[in-house]
Design a protein around this motif. Structure first.
Motif, PDB file in Angstrom:
ATOM      1  N   PRO A 108      -4.776  18.541 -16.037  1.00 49.83           N
ATOM      2  CA  PRO A 108      -5.725  18.898 -17.097  1.00 49.83           C
ATOM      3  C   PRO A 108      -6.324  20.290 -16.860  1.00 49.83           C
ATOM      4  N   TYR A 109      -6.339  21.099 -17.904  1.00 48.79           N
ATOM      5  CA  TYR A 109      -6.922  22.449 -17.848  1.00 48.79           C
ATOM      6  C   TYR A 109      -8.149  22.505 -18.746  1.00 48.79           C
ATOM      7  N   ILE A 110      -9.183  23.200 -18.287  1.00 49.25           N
ATOM      8  CA  ILE A 110     -10.404  23.358 -19.088  1.00 49.25           C
ATOM      9  C   ILE A 110     -10.354  24.721 -19.782  1.00 49.25           C
ATOM     10  N   LEU A 111     -10.534  24.701 -21.106  1.00 51.96           N
ATOM     11  CA  LEU A 111     -10.469  25.932 -21.905  1.00 51.96           C
ATOM     12  C   LEU A 111     -11.861  26.388 -22.332  1.00 51.96           C
ATOM     13  N   ASP A 112     -11.918  27.614 -22.848  1.00 52.31           N
ATOM     14  CA  ASP A 112     -13.070  28.179 -23.558  1.00 52.31           C
ATOM     15  C   ASP A 112     -14.333  28.262 -22.697  1.00 52.31           C
ATOM     16  N   TRP A 113     -14.451  29.375 -21.989  1.00 42.88           N
ATOM     17  CA  TRP A 113     -15.566  29.558 -21.057  1.00 42.88           C
ATOM     18  C   TRP A 113     -16.644  30.496 -21.591  1.00 42.88           C
ATOM     19  N   SER A 114     -16.692  30.631 -22.926  1.00 34.68           N
ATOM     20  CA  SER A 114     -17.625  31.591 -23.519  1.00 34.68           C
ATOM     21  C   SER A 114     -19.086  31.203 -23.293  1.00 34.68           C
ATOM     22  N   HIS A 115     -19.361  29.895 -23.113  1.00 34.35           N
ATOM     23  CA  HIS A 115     -20.754  29.445 -22.968  1.00 34.35           C
ATOM     24  C   HIS A 115     -21.120  29.102 -21.520  1.00 34.35           C
ATOM     25  N   ALA A 116     -20.240  29.442 -20.578  1.00 34.96           N
ATOM     26  CA  ALA A 116     -20.447  29.023 -19.181  1.00 34.96           C
ATOM     27  C   ALA A 116     -21.711  29.644 -18.578  1.00 34.96           C
ATOM     28  N   THR A 117     -22.430  28.814 -17.821  1.00 35.20           N
ATOM     29  CA  THR A 117     -23.629  29.259 -17.103  1.00 35.20           C
ATOM     30  C   THR A 117     -23.689  28.502 -15.778  1.00 35.20           C
ATOM     31  N   GLN A 118     -24.674  28.817 -14.959  1.00 36.05           N
ATOM     32  CA  GLN A 118     -24.944  27.994 -13.773  1.00 36.05           C
ATOM     33  C   GLN A 118     -26.313  27.355 -13.969  1.00 36.05           C
ATOM     34  N   GLY A 119     -26.385  26.056 -13.672  1.00 36.48           N
ATOM     35  CA  GLY A 119     -27.651  25.360 -13.886  1.00 36.48           C
ATOM     36  C   GLY A 119     -27.540  23.878 -13.624  1.00 36.48           C
ATOM     37  N   ASN A 120     -28.304  23.115 -14.398  1.00 34.19           N
ATOM     38  CA  ASN A 120     -28.428  21.671 -14.178  1.00 34.19           C
ATOM     39  C   ASN A 120     -27.316  20.914 -14.903  1.00 34.19           C
ATOM     40  N   ALA A 121     -26.570  20.112 -14.149  1.00 35.66           N
ATOM     41  CA  ALA A 121     -25.425  19.377 -14.700  1.00 35.66           C
ATOM     42  C   ALA A 121     -25.838  18.425 -15.823  1.00 35.66           C
ATOM     43  N   SER A 122     -27.056  17.880 -15.752  1.00 35.55           N
ATOM     44  CA  SER A 122     -27.497  16.931 -16.782  1.00 35.55           C
ATOM     45  C   SER A 122     -27.712  17.619 -18.134  1.00 35.55           C
ATOM     46  N   ALA A 123     -28.015  18.913 -18.112  1.00 36.73           N
ATOM     47  CA  ALA A 123     -28.120  19.669 -19.363  1.00 36.73           C
ATOM     48  C   ALA A 123     -26.743  19.789 -20.006  1.00 36.73           C
ATOM     49  N   ASP A 124     -25.731  20.004 -19.163  1.00 45.85           N
ATOM     50  CA  ASP A 124     -24.350  20.099 -19.649  1.00 45.85           C
ATOM     51  C   ASP A 124     -23.901  18.760 -20.229  1.00 45.85           C
ATOM     52  N   ALA A 125     -24.304  17.663 -19.565  1.00 46.43           N
ATOM     53  CA  ALA A 125     -23.955  16.314 -20.045  1.00 46.43           C
ATOM     54  C   ALA A 125     -24.663  16.014 -21.371  1.00 46.43           C
ATOM     55  N   ALA A 126     -25.915  16.447 -21.495  1.00 51.57           N
ATOM     56  CA  ALA A 126     -26.661  16.233 -22.743  1.00 51.57           C
ATOM     57  C   ALA A 126     -25.961  16.947 -23.895  1.00 51.57           C
ATOM     58  N   ARG A 127     -25.471  18.146 -23.622  1.00 50.77           N
ATOM     59  CA  ARG A 127     -24.734  18.916 -24.636  1.00 50.77           C
ATOM     60  C   ARG A 127     -23.456  18.165 -25.050  1.00 50.77           C
ATOM     61  N   THR A 128     -22.716  17.652 -24.076  1.00 50.66           N
ATOM     62  CA  THR A 128     -21.479  16.916 -24.380  1.00 50.66           C
ATOM     63  C   THR A 128     -21.791  15.678 -25.217  1.00 50.66           C
ATOM     64  N   TYR A 129     -22.851  14.971 -24.860  1.00 53.18           N
ATOM     65  CA  TYR A 129     -23.272  13.779 -25.620  1.00 53.18           C
ATOM     66  C   TYR A 129     -23.537  14.145 -27.082  1.00 53.18           C
ATOM     67  N   LEU A 130     -24.273  15.230 -27.300  1.00 53.37           N
ATOM     68  CA  LEU A 130     -24.579  15.666 -28.667  1.00 53.37           C
ATOM     69  C   LEU A 130     -23.314  16.101 -29.407  1.00 53.37           C
ATOM     70  N   LEU A 131     -22.345  16.678 -28.682  1.00 51.73           N
ATOM     71  CA  LEU A 131     -21.081  17.087 -29.319  1.00 51.73           C
ATOM     72  C   LEU A 131     -20.305  15.874 -29.831  1.00 51.73           C
ATOM     73  N   PHE A 132     -20.310  14.781 -29.064  1.00 53.09           N
ATOM     74  CA  PHE A 132     -19.671  13.536 -29.541  1.00 53.09           C
ATOM     75  C   PHE A 132     -20.350  13.081 -30.843  1.00 53.09           C
ATOM     76  N   TRP A 133     -21.679  13.127 -30.853  1.00 52.49           N
ATOM     77  CA  TRP A 133     -22.441  12.745 -32.053  1.00 52.49           C
ATOM     78  C   TRP A 133     -22.090  13.630 -33.235  1.00 52.49           C
ATOM     79  N   LEU A 134     -22.099  14.944 -32.998  1.00 51.87           N
ATOM     80  CA  LEU A 134     -21.798  15.903 -34.068  1.00 51.87           C
ATOM     81  C   LEU A 134     -20.401  15.672 -34.640  1.00 51.87           C
TER      82      LEU A 134
END
Length: 249
Positions: free
Chosen positions: A165-191
């Motif tokens: 598996p390859y991960i694409l599209d790094w335009s929004h990449a940052t360093q920070g809290n993993a739970s913020a990234d998970a919250a974003r993924t959760y909202l993307l499923f909803w959207l």
């Protein structure tokens, strides 16, 4: 360069395949700084050892900025999920494992997630009181320095023909809290209209990472607010509902 084979069309860019290379061609009015930042993010993430398409060059084609990288032959995880609904849980497991592997990496030169979110919240059309509350909540969240994708969803994962598996599209990449990234993924499923998928994802992420669900949920209004700056009217309406349901401490 051959621009005959279109792979994907997005709001402000078109992605082409040229043999073993992938050409992401941005619209003429797209910010040069954003293109160069995306290329720099991708080059920095390459150094972490994660499986991502290697970047070859940044160039101009017909007056448009273009990022040229390795073409990965395979199918996106979202396509695989759609093809085999019975295997969705198996694919979701792979998806979460991949996100956790990414969160195990550090990349000190990336922009900081908190800085980006503070900037985005300031740009929103929310009332001054709500913005103040969100800034305050963001400041109170624990500071981490994990690699965060910022748009981690099944359509940004390509499973190559050899199963890697390859991960694409790094335009929004940052360093920070993993739970913020998970919250974003959760909202993307909803959207995306996949509410069951969102719930399954969040439970799996929290179980595998040993994170309290309430902790990820605390990030959701902050993440939703920072996302309202872009997106269409319908998306903004949905994201506003996530900001409104919060009881601010």
């Amino acid at each position: 360069m051959n621009l005959d084979k279109i792979i994907a069309v997005r709001n402000n860019k078109t992605v082409y395949r040229d043999g073993d290379r992938c050409l992401k061609v941005f619209n003429e009015d797209y910010s040069k700084a954003d293109v160069l930042n995306e290329a720099l993010n991708q080059a920095r993430i390459e150094e972490t050892g994660l499986h991502i398409p290697k970047i070859f060059e940044v160039t101009m084609i017909d007056g448009k900025w273009t990022i040229v990288s390795e073409f990965i032959k395979g199918k996106t995880l979202s396509a695989l999920m759609a093809e085999s609904p019975d295997k969705k849980e198996e694919y979701l497991n792979l998806f979460v494992d991949l996100q956790l592997e990414m969160h195990s990496k550090t990349c000190p030169m990336l922009n900081k997630l908190k800085d980006k979110m503070n900037r985005k919240i300031s740009q929103t059309d929310l009332s001054a009181t709500v913005r103040y509350d969100l800034h305050t909540r963001l400041e109170s969240m624990p500071k981490h320095n994990k690699v965060c994708h910022g748009d981690f969803n099944p359509s940004n994962i390509i499973v190559a023909e050899d199963g890697t598996p390859y991960i694409l599209d790094w335009s929004h990449a940052t360093q920070g809290n993993a739970s913020a990234d998970a919250a974003r993924t959760y909202l993307l499923f909803w959207l995306n209209g996949d509410i069951e998928g969102a719930k399954s994802y969040l439970k799996m992420f929290c179980d595998k990472s040993n994170t309290a669900m309430q902790y990820v949920q605390k990030w959701m209004p902050i993440v939703a607010a920072s996302q309202t700056v872009k997106g269409n009217e319908k998306e903004r309406e949905f994201l506003h509902s996530w900001i409104d349901v919060v009881d601010y401490e």
